[in-house]
Design an enzyme around this catalytic site. Structure first.
Site, PDB file in Angstrom:
ATOM      1  N   LEU A 100       0.878  -1.167   0.000  1.00  0.00           N
ATOM      2  CA  LEU A 100       0.000   0.000   0.000  1.00  0.00           C
ATOM      3  C   LEU A 100       0.918   1.219   0.000  1.00  0.00           C
ATOM      4  CD1 LEU A 100      -2.710  -0.956   2.687  1.00  0.00           C
ATOM      5  CD2 LEU A 100      -2.966  -0.970   0.204  1.00  0.00           C
ATOM      6  N   ASP A 101       0.519   2.257  -0.727  1.00  0.00           N
ATOM      7  CA  ASP A 101       1.338   3.464  -0.790  1.00  0.00           C
ATOM      8  C   ASP A 101       1.535   4.081   0.595  1.00  0.00           C
ATOM      9  OD1 ASP A 101       1.387   3.177  -3.526  1.00  0.00           O
ATOM     10  OD2 ASP A 101      -0.295   4.548  -3.854  1.00  0.00           O
ATOM     11  N   TYR A 102       2.549   4.905   0.706  1.00  0.00           N
ATOM     12  CA  TYR A 102       2.857   5.631   1.948  1.00  0.00           C
ATOM     13  C   TYR A 102       1.621   6.360   2.492  1.00  0.00           C
ATOM     14  CZ  TYR A 102       5.400   8.957   4.951  1.00  0.00           C
ATOM     15  OH  TYR A 102       5.854   9.698   6.012  1.00  0.00           O
ATOM     16  N   LYS A 190      -5.196   5.033  -7.899  1.00  0.00           N
ATOM     17  CA  LYS A 190      -4.906   6.445  -8.206  1.00  0.00           C
ATOM     18  C   LYS A 190      -4.802   6.652  -9.708  1.00  0.00           C
ATOM     19  CE  LYS A 190      -2.404   7.174  -3.889  1.00  0.00           C
ATOM     20  NZ  LYS A 190      -1.091   7.101  -3.268  1.00  0.00           N
TER      21      LYS A 190
END
Ligand code: URA
Length: 236
Positions: A100-102, A190
């Site tokens: 998962l992204d930051y 995104k």
């Protein structure tokens, strides 16, 4: 090494209190030896039998983490940022299943079971993942439909997805959309929204296969039960 009752509870066999009762009543064996002392420590690689059932954990550990925003999905970060490993207490070398992204929060599995990890992250695995995205602006349903039919992400068309509008706030100029996908390309959600002209300003993964974040707050975690691990394997 961890307290025996904790290992038994973590396996999903029963609660920690029940495990203590079982230990005291002589129902628990570690490597063939009966244990009745509640202070006894063992490791996940010990052979533990409870009421005749082999816990068969071997050295495998499975954690379901509610990853907060502002944490990197790696085991170490060269910039010194907080990693998902800083949030869990373990003596094992665990790895995240996918990433998962930051700035993305939500459900993340950590394990040292390489076989299961490979099955789950394989492009053909088709594991269902449910995200809730907050996007800037008022979402147009025709564009959302277009996104669900497939858009170009990194030069490749995405597979069919499902989307549900949960909220539109015209005053504050944002929309909340639940999106279900079966792929796991980098920054996929995104980029899917970007492809139809929307910017994701907040993203949370709420489900991974049949697992959800029920009972956990951001930053908290729990161990998967043996039944859950077996059910994950049964998906393949
Ligand atoms: N899609 C994204 O864009 N980011 C994530 O972290 C997960 C899915």
């Amino acid at each position: 090494m961890e307290r025996l009752q904790k290992i038994i509870a973590n396996s999903g066999f029963c609660s920690r209190r029940k495990a203590e009762e079982l230990i005291k009543s002589g129902k628990v064996f570690v490597n063939g030896l009966k244990v009745t002392d509640l202070g006894t420590k063992a490791s996940y690689s010990d052979q533990i039998t409870v009421s005749g059932h082999n816990l068969k954990l071997e050295d495998k550990e499975y954690i379901l983490l509610y990853k907060p925003r502002g944490v990197v999905t790696t085991t170490s970060d060269e910039k010194g940022r907080k990693t998902v490993m800083d949030l869990v207490e373990t003596t094992n070398r665990l790895y995240p299943v996918g990433r998962l992204d930051y700035d993305t929060s939500g459900l993340l599995i950590l394990t040292n079971d390489g076989e299961l990890t490979n099955l789950l992250i394989h492009p053909r695995s088709q594991i269902e993942k449910v995200y809730v995205a907050k996007v800037e602006g008022v979402i147009r349903s025709d564009l959302l439909k277009k996104m669900c039919l497939g858009v170009l992400v990194d030069g490749k068309k995405t597979a069919r997805a499902k989307a549900k509008i949960k909220k539109i706030d015209k005053k504050k100029n944002f929309s909340l959309i639940e999106v279900t996908i079966h792929e796991g390309k980098n920054h996929q959600i995104k980029k899917m929204f970007e492809a139809i002209g929307y910017k994701v300003i907040k993203l949370k993964r709420e489900k991974f296969a049949f697992l959800d974040l029920h009972g956990l707050k951001s930053g908290e975690y729990r161990h998967l039960t043996i039944k859950e691990v077996k059910t994950l394997y049964s998906l393949f």
